[in-house]
Write a protein that holds these residues in place. Structure first.
Motif: not given
Length: 125
Positions: A99-120
């Motif tokens: 469960v926490f690996v999946l949550l960590g992966f999801t949080a990592g993807v959200v951080n990458v998308v946010r840092s890349a500037g794809a989502v305001p």
């Protein structure tokens, strides 16, 4: 009929040799122009500082790539460590880790998308 004659008996070797000579001259000219272009490209790339900031742009892009990949990897590792710790404390076998690996992966993807500037950013400030 002989190979070098046409129907009237005249030889067409003169026209074929002139065609070959013209083709050879065109190929020589093309080769010369291509070598000039290759030479000018080589001298432009060999000179330091001739890129016009291209090196700085590549370094910036590489830094961004490393930052984004490290954010994704960090999210997965933190999730795995939290899941393993929770499994160890609560004796829940692999479920906390999964469960926490999946949550960590999801949080990592959200951080990458946010840092890349794809989502305001939704904070609005």
């Amino acid at each position: 009929m002989a190979e070098g004659t046409d129907e009237s008996g005249n030889g067409n070797r003169d026209t074929s040799s002139s065609d070959e000579a013209a083709l050879s001259a065109r190929l020589g000219s093309l080769d010369h122009r291509l070598s000039e272009i290759r030479g000018s490209r080589k001298t432009r790339t060999d000179q330091p500082g001739s890129e016009g900031g291209g090196g700085a742009a590549r370094a910036s892009a590489m830094a961004l790539g490393f930052r984004l990949s490290s954010e994704l990897i960090a999210g997965v590792i933190v999730g795995a460590l939290l899941g393993w710790g929770l499994d160890h404390l609560l004796s829940t076998s692999p479920w906390g880790l999964i469960v926490f690996v999946l949550l960590g992966f999801t949080a990592g993807v959200v951080n990458v998308v946010r840092s890349a500037g794809a989502v305001p950013d939704r904070t609005g400030r």
